[in-house]
Write a protein that holds these residues in place. Structure first.
Motif, PDB file in Angstrom:
ATOM      1  N   ALA A  46     -10.474-106.689  41.517  1.00  0.00           N
ATOM      2  CA  ALA A  46     -12.046-106.292  42.619  1.00  0.00           C
ATOM      3  C   ALA A  46     -11.998-107.316  42.951  1.00  0.00           C
ATOM      4  N   ASP A  47     -12.293-106.851  44.516  1.00  0.00           N
ATOM      5  CA  ASP A  47     -13.052-107.946  45.032  1.00  0.00           C
ATOM      6  C   ASP A  47     -13.501-106.987  46.248  1.00  0.00           C
ATOM      7  N   ILE A  48     -14.345-107.965  46.834  1.00  0.00           N
ATOM      8  CA  ILE A  48     -15.754-107.430  48.199  1.00  0.00           C
ATOM      9  C   ILE A  48     -14.772-107.404  49.112  1.00  0.00           C
ATOM     10  N   ASP A  49     -13.195-108.242  49.421  1.00  0.00           N
ATOM     11  CA  ASP A  49     -11.921-108.110  50.364  1.00  0.00           C
ATOM     12  C   ASP A  49     -11.021-107.484  50.135  1.00  0.00           C
ATOM     13  N   ALA A  50     -11.351-106.079  50.172  1.00  0.00           N
ATOM     14  CA  ALA A  50     -10.486-104.779  49.553  1.00  0.00           C
ATOM     15  C   ALA A  50      -8.629-105.242  50.297  1.00  0.00           C
ATOM     16  N   ASP A  51      -8.533-105.662  51.051  1.00  0.00           N
ATOM     17  CA  ASP A  51      -6.776-106.458  51.567  1.00  0.00           C
ATOM     18  C   ASP A  51      -6.760-107.307  50.751  1.00  0.00           C
ATOM     19  N   GLY A  52      -7.228-107.783  50.952  1.00  0.00           N
ATOM     20  CA  GLY A  52      -7.508-109.499  49.993  1.00  0.00           C
ATOM     21  C   GLY A  52      -6.974-108.588  48.474  1.00  0.00           C
ATOM     22  N   ALA A  53      -7.864-107.744  47.757  1.00  0.00           N
ATOM     23  CA  ALA A  53      -7.470-107.606  46.783  1.00  0.00           C
ATOM     24  C   ALA A  53      -6.161-107.270  46.583  1.00  0.00           C
ATOM     25  N   GLY A  67     -10.810-111.160  42.792  1.00  0.00           N
ATOM     26  CA  GLY A  67      -9.648-111.953  42.576  1.00  0.00           C
ATOM     27  C   GLY A  67      -9.062-111.575  43.578  1.00  0.00           C
ATOM     28  N   ALA A  68      -9.205-111.298  44.344  1.00  0.00           N
ATOM     29  CA  ALA A  68      -8.833-111.859  46.086  1.00  0.00           C
ATOM     30  C   ALA A  68      -7.997-112.874  46.784  1.00  0.00           C
ATOM     31  N   THR A  69      -8.696-114.367  46.532  1.00  0.00           N
ATOM     32  CA  THR A  69      -8.935-115.697  46.382  1.00  0.00           C
ATOM     33  C   THR A  69      -8.740-116.228  45.149  1.00  0.00           C
ATOM     34  N   GLY A  70      -8.311-117.417  45.282  1.00  0.00           N
ATOM     35  CA  GLY A  70      -8.212-118.572  44.275  1.00  0.00           C
ATOM     36  C   GLY A  70      -8.652-118.694  43.035  1.00  0.00           C
ATOM     37  N   ALA A 123       4.112-107.178  41.883  1.00  0.00           N
ATOM     38  CA  ALA A 123       6.225-107.866  42.037  1.00  0.00           C
ATOM     39  C   ALA A 123       6.626-108.610  40.735  1.00  0.00           C
ATOM     40  N   GLU A 124       5.769-109.447  40.663  1.00  0.00           N
ATOM     41  CA  GLU A 124       6.179-110.392  38.995  1.00  0.00           C
ATOM     42  C   GLU A 124       6.163-109.712  37.941  1.00  0.00           C
ATOM     43  N   ALA A 125       5.328-108.883  38.054  1.00  0.00           N
ATOM     44  CA  ALA A 125       5.826-108.348  36.705  1.00  0.00           C
ATOM     45  C   ALA A 125       5.761-107.125  36.599  1.00  0.00           C
ATOM     46  N   PRO A 126       6.529-105.876  36.615  1.00  0.00           N
ATOM     47  CA  PRO A 126       6.886-104.547  37.299  1.00  0.00           C
ATOM     48  C   PRO A 126       6.453-104.044  36.325  1.00  0.00           C
ATOM     49  N   GLY A 127       6.753-104.998  34.627  1.00  0.00           N
ATOM     50  CA  GLY A 127       6.206-103.667  33.069  1.00  0.00           C
ATOM     51  C   GLY A 127       4.608-103.824  33.373  1.00  0.00           C
ATOM     52  N   CYS A 128       3.576-104.195  34.381  1.00  0.00           N
ATOM     53  CA  CYS A 128       2.280-104.184  33.747  1.00  0.00           C
ATOM     54  C   CYS A 128       1.577-104.113  35.411  1.00  0.00           C
ATOM     55  N   GLU A 129       0.631-102.482  35.069  1.00  0.00           N
ATOM     56  CA  GLU A 129       0.315-101.855  35.898  1.00  0.00           C
ATOM     57  C   GLU A 129      -1.213-102.308  36.401  1.00  0.00           C
ATOM     58  N   VAL A 130      -0.601-102.559  37.811  1.00  0.00           N
ATOM     59  CA  VAL A 130      -2.310-103.345  38.537  1.00  0.00           C
ATOM     60  C   VAL A 130      -2.473-102.002  39.704  1.00  0.00           C
ATOM     61  N   PHE A 131      -4.010-102.133  39.803  1.00  0.00           N
ATOM     62  CA  PHE A 131      -4.339-101.662  41.020  1.00  0.00           C
ATOM     63  C   PHE A 131      -5.402-102.339  41.325  1.00  0.00           C
ATOM     64  N   ALA A 132      -6.194-102.073  42.673  1.00  0.00           N
ATOM     65  CA  ALA A 132      -7.257-102.526  43.485  1.00  0.00           C
ATOM     66  C   ALA A 132      -7.869-102.218  43.505  1.00  0.00           C
TER      67      ALA A 132
END
Length: 270
Positions: A36-43, A13-16, A52-61
């Motif tokens: 989820a991504d092997i690139d933690a910072d990117g995730a 989920g970090a790119t592309g 930020a774009e969807a404040p009503g959505c709970e998002v975690f990396a």
């Protein structure tokens, strides 16, 4: 499936395509999205952008190596703990290896683990809860290479065929028990996989390539319609039909394309 109020896990989920899917799900009204991504910072960056774009959505990396079954299970467990359940698992992470018979056994094993086994790990991780509810969705990013082939990469062509085969089996085995399956099968997509880290790569799939955002938009349409094949390049379906109608003729045509690509791009990876 109506994605509104659903919970989603997206690997790679970090790119592309993965990044575009995360943002598209969040904007479309998903209740929760795990990045989820092997690139933690990117995730983390993508998760922050989606929140930020969807404040009503709970998002975690979460940093996740999809080749590791235990890591995929831990990802699914965390998403279930946070969201209550996983409605949609987007097994999107993948790699390409631009080699032929020169690919080592270790390289074959690595691409097999990511392009095939990752889908199996995902199914093992969340299928039990989906079956218990009688509802769930697997969205696997494959490639048109899984339906056709990949000039310039034997490992990619083979593993993407296997990924399609596993998705078909999932649908056949569990489709009547509430489990939906979609395979995203684009040709060229404008990502680092196509162009290289610095845009240095040249290849025949760049003509007619589409953006990751286009792939994500078509994917949401495919999920809404619960289509098995999600085709950001609609012409792929016609190519696939020709393959089935006359396999030998199709192979001759692919050999001509192979020769044309080799003449135009030489030994550059395609």
């Amino acid at each position: 499936m109506d994605i509104r109020n659903k919970t989603v896990v997206v690997t790679g989920g970090a790119t592309g395509i993965g990044r575009a899917l995360v943002l598209a799900f969040a904007r479309a009204g998903a209740r929760g999205v795990a990045v989820a991504d092997i690139d933690a910072d990117g995730a983390e960056q993508v998760a922050a952008a989606a929140a930020a774009e969807a404040p009503g959505c709970e998002v975690f990396a979460r940093r996740t190596d999809v080749a590791d079954a235990a890591a995929v299970q831990a990802l699914a467990d965390e998403a279930t703990r946070r969201f209550g359940q996983v409605d949609v698992f987007c097994s999107n992470a993948g790699i390409i290896l631009r080699k032929a018979l020169d690919a080592s056994a270790e390289e074959w094993q690595r691409i097999w683990e990511i392009n095939v086994m990752a889908h199996i790990h995902a199914a093992r991780a969340v299928l039990p809860q989906m079956l218990a509810r009688g509802d769930g969705y697997f969205v696997n990013t494959v490639s048109a290479a899984g339906l056709l082939s990949q000039i310039g990469s034997a490992p990619y062509a083979v593993t993407k065929h296997a990924a399609i085969g596993f998705a078909e089996w999932l649908s056949i085995t569990y489709g009547d028990r509430g489990i939906k399956v979609s395979c995203i099968c684009p040709q060229g997509v404008q990502t680092k996989m196509l162009y290289g880290e610095k845009g240095e790569r040249k290849g025949f799939l760049q003509d007619g390539s589409v953006t990751p955002e286009h792939v994500a938009a078509v994917t949401l349409e495919g999920i809404a319609d619960e289509r098995f094949l999600v085709l950001p390049h609609p012409e792929v379906l016609e190519y696939y039909r020709r393959k089935g109608q006359d396999y030998d003729r199709w192979l001759k045509g692919m050999r001509r394309l192979h020769d044309k690509v080799m003449q135009e791009f030489g030994n550059l990876p395609v």
